[in-house]
Design an enzyme around this catalytic site. Structure first.
Site, PDB file in Angstrom:
ATOM      1  N   PRO A 164       0.602  -1.352  -0.124  1.00 28.39           N
ATOM      2  CG  PRO A 164      -0.860  -1.465   1.807  1.00 28.39           C
ATOM      3  CD  PRO A 164       0.614  -2.280   1.130  1.00 28.39           C
ATOM      4  CD  GLU A 165       3.296   2.852  -4.105  1.00 32.00           C
ATOM      5  OE1 GLU A 165       3.401   4.020  -4.584  1.00 32.00           O
ATOM      6  OE2 GLU A 165       3.683   1.669  -4.801  1.00 32.00           O
TER       7      GLU A 165
END
Ligand SMILES: [Zn+2]
Length: 287
Positions: free
Chosen positions: A2-3
């Site tokens: 996840p960014e």
């Protein structure tokens, strides 16, 4: 992994469920989540805390409590939440569930993590800001993230520009996917020395970073393997990728097959025509 757009999408789904609610019962089933602290002790400390806000800083989720304490959650590789509304049945069996928070309205926020790199840290009042300031640079979607500021952060760095923008102290929240997508949009080769970028390129890069992050949020993140929203839905950003994971496919702009290299240990996709290498650029300037 996840960014910023994935974490922001998770945050937006958690806000209406968590804000204003009290943590009634907390179970933490994995000591890795809270280490070096004892998971049971952290769970007991969390019980009774009331949530005033769910914020985000870079890739961190911040659950702020009325007491002034904060729970800092980092999803790392595969962390995610699943929610159960009060009217729903019990949570389904899940071998990867690491923690469950029962809220005072009877709903559950369950945390699952396949690879177990995620972290939960309970910070005391006053600890949050210094903790984040030491680890995270400016928010790229904040108006204060200017081309001038970015230029100053890249100015003396000999590292490849991709490695520099992956460094969370340069700017917060960009990871492998959005770095590749932003560099393609800005027509910058990932191996260019960060300090070699011209002012016009830095302006384009800043804009490209903001554009891909905003698109990622609009599409609620990208689902490749494990990432899912708290209701189990997938994101849609993977359908918008121009280079990431597209080895051999034609560039959307020029038709040249996308290539893959490794930069700073990370798989990196780019268009060899639209993003000329440092050597090619030197050749063009010389002739
Ligand atoms: Zn191209």
């Amino acid at each position: 992994m996840p960014e910023l757009p994935e974490v922001e999408s998770v945050r937006r789904r958690l806000v209406p469920v968590l804000e204003g609610r009290r943590f009634e019962r907390v179970e933490i089933a994995d000591a890795r989540l809270t280490r070096p602290f004892d998971p049971d002790q952290v769970a007991r400390e969390l019980e009774g805390e009331r949530v005033v806000a769910v914020d985000r800083r870079g890739k961190y989720l911040i659950v702020r409590f009325e007491s002034g304490r904060a729970l800092l959650v980092h999803l790392r590789m595969t962390g995610s939440f699943r929610l159960r509304a009060p009217a729903d049945d019990v949570l389904p069996d899940d071998a990867y569930r690491r923690a469950v928070v029962r809220l005072d309205d009877g709903s559950d926020a369950a945390y699952r993590d396949v690879r177990r790199f995620g972290t939960w840290q309970l910070l005391e009042p006053g600890e949050l800001q210094p903790y984040l300031d030491a680890r995270v640079g400016p928010e790229p979607l904040d108006p204060a993230f200017t081309a001038k500021g970015l230029a100053a952060r890249l100015a003396k760095r000999r590292a490849p520009v991709k490695a520099a923008i992956l460094d969370q102290r340069t700017l917060a929240g960009v990871g492998n996917i959005y770095a590749d997508e932003a560099l393609w949009r800005a027509r910058i080769h990932p191996l260019r020395e960060a300090r070699s970028l011209e002012p016009a390129e830095i302006r384009k890069l800043r804009q490209a970073i903001r554009d891909v992050l905003l698109l990622g949020i609009e599409r609620q993140g990208s689902t490749l393997r494990d990432y899912a929203l708290p209701d189990g839905e997938a994101g849609g950003m993977q359908d918008e990728f121009k280079v990431y994971g597209r080895l051999g496919e034609p560039c959307d702009r020029c038709g040249t097959p996308i290539e893959r290299i490794v930069v700073g240990g990370r798989g990196t996709w780019y268009c060899p025509h639209c993003q000329p290498s440092p050597l090619e650029r030197a050749g063009r300037t010389a002739s």
